[in-house]
Design an enzyme around this catalytic site. Structure first.
Site, PDB file in Angstrom:
ATOM      1  N   GLY A  48      27.884   9.024  20.117  1.00  0.00           N
ATOM      2  CA  GLY A  48      27.043   8.150  19.319  1.00  0.00           C
ATOM      3  C   GLY A  48      27.643   8.096  17.931  1.00  0.00           C
ATOM      4  O   GLY A  48      28.832   7.873  17.788  1.00  0.00           O
ATOM      5  N   GLU A  49      26.834   8.374  16.940  1.00  0.00           N
ATOM      6  CA  GLU A  49      27.330   8.361  15.561  1.00  0.00           C
ATOM      7  C   GLU A  49      26.898   9.678  14.920  1.00  0.00           C
ATOM      8  O   GLU A  49      25.712   9.908  14.696  1.00  0.00           O
ATOM      9  CB  GLU A  49      26.745   7.148  14.838  1.00  0.00           C
ATOM     10  N   SER A  50      27.880  10.518  14.639  1.00  0.00           N
ATOM     11  CA  SER A  50      27.552  11.893  14.255  1.00  0.00           C
ATOM     12  C   SER A  50      26.791  11.969  12.930  1.00  0.00           C
ATOM     13  O   SER A  50      25.929  12.837  12.770  1.00  0.00           O
ATOM     14  CB  SER A  50      28.815  12.742  14.208  1.00  0.00           C
ATOM     15  N   CYS A  79      32.360  13.582  22.187  1.00  0.00           N
ATOM     16  CA  CYS A  79      32.670  12.646  21.107  1.00  0.00           C
ATOM     17  C   CYS A  79      31.873  12.974  19.835  1.00  0.00           C
ATOM     18  O   CYS A  79      32.192  13.962  19.173  1.00  0.00           O
ATOM     19  CB  CYS A  79      32.477  11.218  21.584  1.00  0.00           C
ATOM     20  N   ARG A 106      37.647  12.549  12.367  1.00  0.00           N
ATOM     21  CA  ARG A 106      36.836  11.478  12.974  1.00  0.00           C
ATOM     22  C   ARG A 106      37.623  10.179  13.047  1.00  0.00           C
ATOM     23  O   ARG A 106      38.522   9.932  12.240  1.00  0.00           O
ATOM     24  CB  ARG A 106      35.576  11.245  12.150  1.00  0.00           C
ATOM     25  N   ILE A 140      36.040   6.253  22.762  1.00  0.00           N
ATOM     26  CA  ILE A 140      35.388   5.229  21.938  1.00  0.00           C
ATOM     27  C   ILE A 140      35.293   5.749  20.503  1.00  0.00           C
ATOM     28  O   ILE A 140      34.522   6.673  20.228  1.00  0.00           O
ATOM     29  CB  ILE A 140      33.975   4.889  22.469  1.00  0.00           C
ATOM     30  N   ARG A 141      36.090   5.177  19.611  1.00  0.00           N
ATOM     31  CA  ARG A 141      36.145   5.659  18.214  1.00  0.00           C
ATOM     32  C   ARG A 141      36.147   7.193  18.184  1.00  0.00           C
ATOM     33  O   ARG A 141      35.386   7.832  17.453  1.00  0.00           O
ATOM     34  CB  ARG A 141      34.989   5.092  17.397  1.00  0.00           C
ATOM     35  N   HIS A 176      34.382  10.338  26.942  1.00  0.00           N
ATOM     36  CA  HIS A 176      33.026  10.135  27.469  1.00  0.00           C
ATOM     37  C   HIS A 176      32.978  10.288  28.994  1.00  0.00           C
ATOM     38  O   HIS A 176      32.995   9.281  29.710  1.00  0.00           O
ATOM     39  CB  HIS A 176      32.538   8.731  27.107  1.00  0.00           C
ATOM     40  N   GLU A 178      30.566  10.806  30.794  1.00  0.00           N
ATOM     41  CA  GLU A 178      29.323  10.234  31.331  1.00  0.00           C
ATOM     42  C   GLU A 178      29.464   8.754  31.655  1.00  0.00           C
ATOM     43  O   GLU A 178      28.583   8.176  32.277  1.00  0.00           O
ATOM     44  CB  GLU A 178      28.163  10.471  30.337  1.00  0.00           C
TER      45      GLU A 178
HETATM   46  N1  GLN Z   1      33.037   7.768  15.646  1.00  0.00           N
HETATM   47  C1  GLN Z   1      31.838   8.464  15.935  1.00  0.00           C
HETATM   48  C2  GLN Z   1      31.535   9.527  14.879  1.00  0.00           C
HETATM   49  O1  GLN Z   1      32.325   9.740  14.018  1.00  0.00           O
HETATM   50  C3  GLN Z   1      31.908   9.114  17.306  1.00  0.00           C
HETATM   51  C4  GLN Z   1      32.091   8.055  18.374  1.00  0.00           C
HETATM   52  C5  GLN Z   1      31.469   8.361  19.684  1.00  0.00           C
HETATM   53  O2  GLN Z   1      30.699   9.303  19.844  1.00  0.00           O
HETATM   54  N2  GLN Z   1      31.786   7.550  20.666  1.00  0.00           N
HETATM   55  O3  GLN Z   1      30.505  10.098  14.892  1.00  0.00           O
END
Ligand code: GLN
Length: 193
Positions: A48-50, A79, A106, A140-141, A176, A178
């Protein structure tokens, strides 16, 4: 009795993890409060987005309960979850729980080509414990693990960087698992409970 595994459900792709845990033979429990942590054998922190996740953890007063949980029970971070579990976070620097002795950068694969699907070749030990063969890894990112301490065991690499690692009862993937139908990585986590 299937193992009860929590999935931190404040933000990110927790539903996909809950389904993956089911496929792997566990009973998923969505975790939103400290109370929810009491009934589970292990915890998944999803992607997600940390930064957002940290804010929500603070808001829900979950930071200390999470630290205490990790002292006793297995935690699996993917992630953004990997970023939260690391010892040191850079690019930019950010608070983390220091559950695994890693330094992570990151969004380290760059903005333009930030997401990809790659085939990785896990170490034989992964195969012995979870089932042999390659793994399809969805990034993903994703962060890149730049340093892994002496207590960290690398189970798979991609382009020379660790992407699946463990330290004692804890597991971290920068990709990921999942998001594919292959449940071996989740099964590996269940074997640690
Ligand atoms: N880029 C996100 C972060 O810095 C992590 C990306 C992800 O969990 N798919 O939190």
């Amino acid at each position: 009795m299937p193992k009860k595994v929590g999935v931190l459900a404040l933000q990110g792709d927790f539903e996909a993890h809950a389904k993956a845990l089911e496929r792997a033979g566990a009973e998923p429990v969505l975790v939103r409060t400290a109370e929810d942590l009491k009934s589970i054998d292990g915890l998944v922190i999803p992607g997600g987005e940390s930064t957002t996740m940290l804010k929500l953890l603070d808001f829900m007063n979950l930071k200390d309960p999470l630290r205490e949980f990790a002292r006793e029970k297995p935690v699996f971070g993917t992630c953004a979850g990997a970023i939260l579990l690391a010892q040191e976070v850079r690019n930019p620097a950010q608070e983390s729980f220091g559950v695994i002795d890693l330094t992570v950068d990151r969004n380290a694969y760059g903005r333009q080509i930030d997401s990809r699907v790659a085939t990785i070749h896990p170490a034989p030990e992964f195969g012995e414990r979870a089932g042999a063969g390659d793994v399809e890894a969805v990034f993903i990112r994703a962060p890149i693990i730049r340093r892994a301490g002496p207590a960290v065991k690398v189970l798979a690499e991609y382009e020379g960087d660790p992407v699946l690692v463990e330290q004692g009862r804890h597991l971290v993937a920068t990709f990921h698992p999942e998001l594919t139908q292959d449940s071996r990585v989740h099964k590996l986590f269940l074997s640690k409970l």
